[in-house]
Write an enzyme that holds these catalytic residues in place. Structure first.
Site, PDB file in Angstrom:
ATOM      1  N   SER A 123      49.072  32.387 -14.377  1.00  0.00           N
ATOM      2  CA  SER A 123      49.184  31.613 -15.610  1.00  0.00           C
ATOM      3  C   SER A 123      50.467  30.789 -15.631  1.00  0.00           C
ATOM      4  O   SER A 123      50.568  29.836 -16.397  1.00  0.00           O
ATOM      5  CB  SER A 123      49.223  32.546 -16.817  1.00  0.00           C
ATOM      6  OG  SER A 123      48.102  33.360 -16.839  1.00  0.00           O
ATOM      7  N   HIS A 144      43.787  27.652 -11.977  1.00  0.00           N
ATOM      8  CA  HIS A 144      44.002  28.470 -13.172  1.00  0.00           C
ATOM      9  C   HIS A 144      42.767  28.509 -14.071  1.00  0.00           C
ATOM     10  O   HIS A 144      42.447  27.523 -14.748  1.00  0.00           O
ATOM     11  CB  HIS A 144      45.216  27.914 -13.934  1.00  0.00           C
ATOM     12  CG  HIS A 144      45.605  28.737 -15.110  1.00  0.00           C
ATOM     13  ND1 HIS A 144      46.105  28.188 -16.274  1.00  0.00           N
ATOM     14  CD2 HIS A 144      45.568  30.077 -15.327  1.00  0.00           C
ATOM     15  CE1 HIS A 144      46.361  29.148 -17.130  1.00  0.00           C
ATOM     16  NE2 HIS A 144      46.042  30.300 -16.579  1.00  0.00           N
ATOM     17  N   GLU A 156      42.527  24.619 -14.502  1.00  0.00           N
ATOM     18  CA  GLU A 156      43.627  23.702 -14.181  1.00  0.00           C
ATOM     19  C   GLU A 156      43.912  23.776 -12.679  1.00  0.00           C
ATOM     20  O   GLU A 156      44.127  24.868 -12.142  1.00  0.00           O
ATOM     21  CB  GLU A 156      44.880  24.089 -14.972  1.00  0.00           C
ATOM     22  CG  GLU A 156      44.701  23.917 -16.474  1.00  0.00           C
ATOM     23  CD  GLU A 156      45.882  24.418 -17.285  1.00  0.00           C
ATOM     24  OE1 GLU A 156      46.081  23.906 -18.397  1.00  0.00           O
ATOM     25  OE2 GLU A 156      46.609  25.325 -16.818  1.00  0.00           O
ATOM     26  N   ASN A 195      48.573  26.067 -21.575  1.00  0.00           N
ATOM     27  CA  ASN A 195      49.454  27.161 -22.020  1.00  0.00           C
ATOM     28  C   ASN A 195      50.764  26.643 -22.607  1.00  0.00           C
ATOM     29  O   ASN A 195      51.388  27.318 -23.413  1.00  0.00           O
ATOM     30  CB  ASN A 195      49.719  28.143 -20.877  1.00  0.00           C
ATOM     31  CG  ASN A 195      48.571  29.143 -20.758  1.00  0.00           C
ATOM     32  OD1 ASN A 195      47.707  29.206 -21.641  1.00  0.00           O
ATOM     33  ND2 ASN A 195      48.533  29.888 -19.678  1.00  0.00           N
TER      34      ASN A 195
HETATM   35  N1  NAD Z   1      44.628  37.681 -18.814  1.00  0.00           N
HETATM   36  C1  NAD Z   1      44.507  36.374 -19.002  1.00  0.00           C
HETATM   37  O1  NAD Z   1      44.178  35.903 -20.085  1.00  0.00           O
HETATM   38  C2  NAD Z   1      44.761  35.419 -17.869  1.00  0.00           C
HETATM   39  C3  NAD Z   1      44.288  34.106 -17.957  1.00  0.00           C
HETATM   40  C4  NAD Z   1      44.479  33.232 -16.887  1.00  0.00           C
HETATM   41  C5  NAD Z   1      45.189  33.651 -15.768  1.00  0.00           C
HETATM   42  N2  NAD Z   1      45.675  34.934 -15.717  1.00  0.00           N
HETATM   43  C6  NAD Z   1      46.405  35.340 -14.517  1.00  0.00           C
HETATM   44  O2  NAD Z   1      45.558  36.123 -13.714  1.00  0.00           O
HETATM   45  C7  NAD Z   1      46.322  37.118 -13.025  1.00  0.00           C
HETATM   46  C8  NAD Z   1      45.737  38.486 -13.341  1.00  0.00           C
HETATM   47  O3  NAD Z   1      45.804  38.698 -14.727  1.00  0.00           O
HETATM   48  P1  NAD Z   1      44.889  39.818 -15.410  1.00  0.00           P
HETATM   49  O4  NAD Z   1      45.027  39.636 -16.864  1.00  0.00           O
HETATM   50  O5  NAD Z   1      43.544  39.827 -14.777  1.00  0.00           O
HETATM   51  O6  NAD Z   1      45.688  41.136 -14.967  1.00  0.00           O
HETATM   52  P2  NAD Z   1      45.165  42.656 -14.931  1.00  0.00           P
HETATM   53  O7  NAD Z   1      46.372  43.483 -15.080  1.00  0.00           O
HETATM   54  O8  NAD Z   1      44.012  42.850 -15.849  1.00  0.00           O
HETATM   55  O9  NAD Z   1      44.604  42.785 -13.423  1.00  0.00           O
HETATM   56  C9  NAD Z   1      45.421  42.689 -12.300  1.00  0.00           C
HETATM   57  C10 NAD Z   1      44.842  43.571 -11.225  1.00  0.00           C
HETATM   58  O10 NAD Z   1      45.531  43.328  -9.998  1.00  0.00           O
HETATM   59  C11 NAD Z   1      45.537  44.544  -9.279  1.00  0.00           C
HETATM   60  N3  NAD Z   1      46.542  44.441  -8.231  1.00  0.00           N
HETATM   61  C12 NAD Z   1      47.887  44.516  -8.343  1.00  0.00           C
HETATM   62  N4  NAD Z   1      48.453  44.335  -7.120  1.00  0.00           N
HETATM   63  C13 NAD Z   1      47.441  44.133  -6.251  1.00  0.00           C
HETATM   64  C14 NAD Z   1      47.379  43.883  -4.844  1.00  0.00           C
HETATM   65  N5  NAD Z   1      48.485  43.795  -4.105  1.00  0.00           N
HETATM   66  N6  NAD Z   1      46.168  43.736  -4.267  1.00  0.00           N
HETATM   67  C15 NAD Z   1      45.042  43.827  -4.997  1.00  0.00           C
HETATM   68  N7  NAD Z   1      45.044  44.049  -6.343  1.00  0.00           N
HETATM   69  C16 NAD Z   1      46.228  44.202  -6.947  1.00  0.00           C
HETATM   70  C17 NAD Z   1      45.822  45.597 -10.323  1.00  0.00           C
HETATM   71  O11 NAD Z   1      45.414  46.862  -9.867  1.00  0.00           O
HETATM   72  C18 NAD Z   1      44.986  45.074 -11.501  1.00  0.00           C
HETATM   73  O12 NAD Z   1      43.703  45.666 -11.537  1.00  0.00           O
HETATM   74  C19 NAD Z   1      47.770  36.940 -13.463  1.00  0.00           C
HETATM   75  O13 NAD Z   1      48.458  36.165 -12.525  1.00  0.00           O
HETATM   76  C20 NAD Z   1      47.646  36.192 -14.769  1.00  0.00           C
HETATM   77  O14 NAD Z   1      48.765  35.378 -15.016  1.00  0.00           O
HETATM   78  C21 NAD Z   1      45.460  35.822 -16.726  1.00  0.00           C
END
Ligand code: NAD
Length: 291
Positions: A123, A144, A156, A195
């Site tokens: 993000s 994104h 994005e 964002n």
């Molecule tokens: N939540 C949102 O609204 C949103 C929206 C757009 C982008 N993002 C981005 O997406 C990414 C993930 O966010 P999320 O909300 O899904 O997080 P989340 O915490 O729900 O999921 C992240 C997952 O990554 C896993 N993980 C950590 N290290 C790892 C590795 N080395 N190899 C494999 N898996 C690993 C964790 O076990 C976890 O299940 C972030 O970079 C975030 O900025 C999130």
């Protein structure tokens, strides 16, 4: 490489975003591997797919054949090497911590075929902070998605200075193939496009709350009923994750030293109580009754 050459997609991280991005890719016909370091998360992602696809058939959104094909297209594995070995395109969706992502991209660089594009769904972390952990910086890009990734249309695509024109174009076209509406962002900027706009709204909302001017419920109501937003900033925060907001704010503070980036006390309290929003059953609002 051309977008037509992409057959296999690997999604790393099966959390909030990753499980939906991989489901989407499988529905749109890509052989998809979904990987995570936690068994339980992978199991949850698989359970989601097993329920979601028949649900789409019931609603008439997919035929039984399409759902069956999508189910066959997706597999879940904890083994990153196995997940990445045939990938033409990797989408990383792990925790929003730059060092974790750098280590992961260095590993992916060794494990994925040399033609593969390595995209981050981060993000806020621009891909130039990650690209030099690999030997293919021109193929490392921000792609994104928005939450929930199966529903939200916007993607994005950010062209950092190291990204080749080919990588940017293929990523844009892949987003279209995934039935999304991509936008091109020509320069790296913190928070990208939408964002930044949301952050301006959230900062103002947090200030109003902290100053005791209005409750978070009423601030949300004002945004919904006055501005026509589908949900207010606090409800949205529960959906995207208070843990993510906390981590992003702390990362921004560490990077800039700007104290105004620090999360407000009522958000910090919730973070340390483990009240991350919908996913934990409680955040700004209570979801314990929600199945
Ligand atoms: N939540 C949102 O609204 C949103 C929206 C757009 C982008 N993002 C981005 O997406 C990414 C993930 O966010 P999320 O909300 O899904 O997080 P989340 O915490 O729900 O999921 C992240 C997952 O990554 C896993 N993980 C950590 N290290 C790892 C590795 N080395 N190899 C494999 N898996 C690993 C964790 O076990 C976890 O299940 C972030 O970079 C975030 O900025 C999130």
């Amino acid at each position: 490489m051309k977008v037509d050459d992409i057959k296999n997609i690997c999604v790393v991280g099966a959390g909030n975003m990753g499980h939906q991005i991989s489901t989407l890719a499988a529905i749109l016909g890509y052989k998809t591997t979904c990987t995570d370091i936690i068994d339980e998360v992978l199991k949850k992602a698989e359970t989601f797919v097993n329920k979601y696809l028949p649900g789409r058939v019931e609603k008439g959104k997919l035929t039984k054949e399409q759902a069956d094909r999508a189910r066959q297209n997706i597999r879940f594995t904890k083994d990153l090497k196995d997940a990445a070995k045939d990938a033409d395109f990797v989408i990383e969706a792990v925790l929003e911590v730059v060092d974790i992502k750098r280590k992961l991209f260095a590993d992916l660089d060794k494990m994925a075929p040399s033609h593969a594009i390595l995209a981050t769904n981060s993000s806020a972390i621009v891909s130039s902070l990650i690209a030099d952990a690999t030997k293919r910086p021109e193929k490392v890009i921000n792609m994104h998605f928005f939450n929930p990734a199966l529903v939200m249309k916007l993607v994005e695509v950010v062209k950092g200075p190291h990204v080749s024109d080919e990588t940017a174009e293929i990523t844009y076209q892949l987003a279209e193939r995934l039935d999304k509406v991509p936008v091109r962002i020509h320069k790296e900027v913190d928070g990208f496009l939408l964002n930044r706009i949301f952050k301006a709204i959230a900062r103002e909302a947090h200030w109003l709350l902290e100053m005791g001017i209005a409750s978070y419920e009423d601030i949300d109501k004002a945004c919904v009923y006055g501005a026509g937003h589908p949900m207010g900033p606090f409800r949205l925060n529960d959906l995207t994750g208070i843990d993510l907001s906390y981590t992003m704010s702390m990362e921004e503070f560490k990077k800039t030293g700007d104290r105004s980036a620090l999360p407000i006390p009522s958000l910090v309290e919730r973070y340390f109580r483990g009240e991350y929003g919908e996913k934990t059953g409680k955040g700004w609002y209570d979801y314990s009754d929600k199945k």
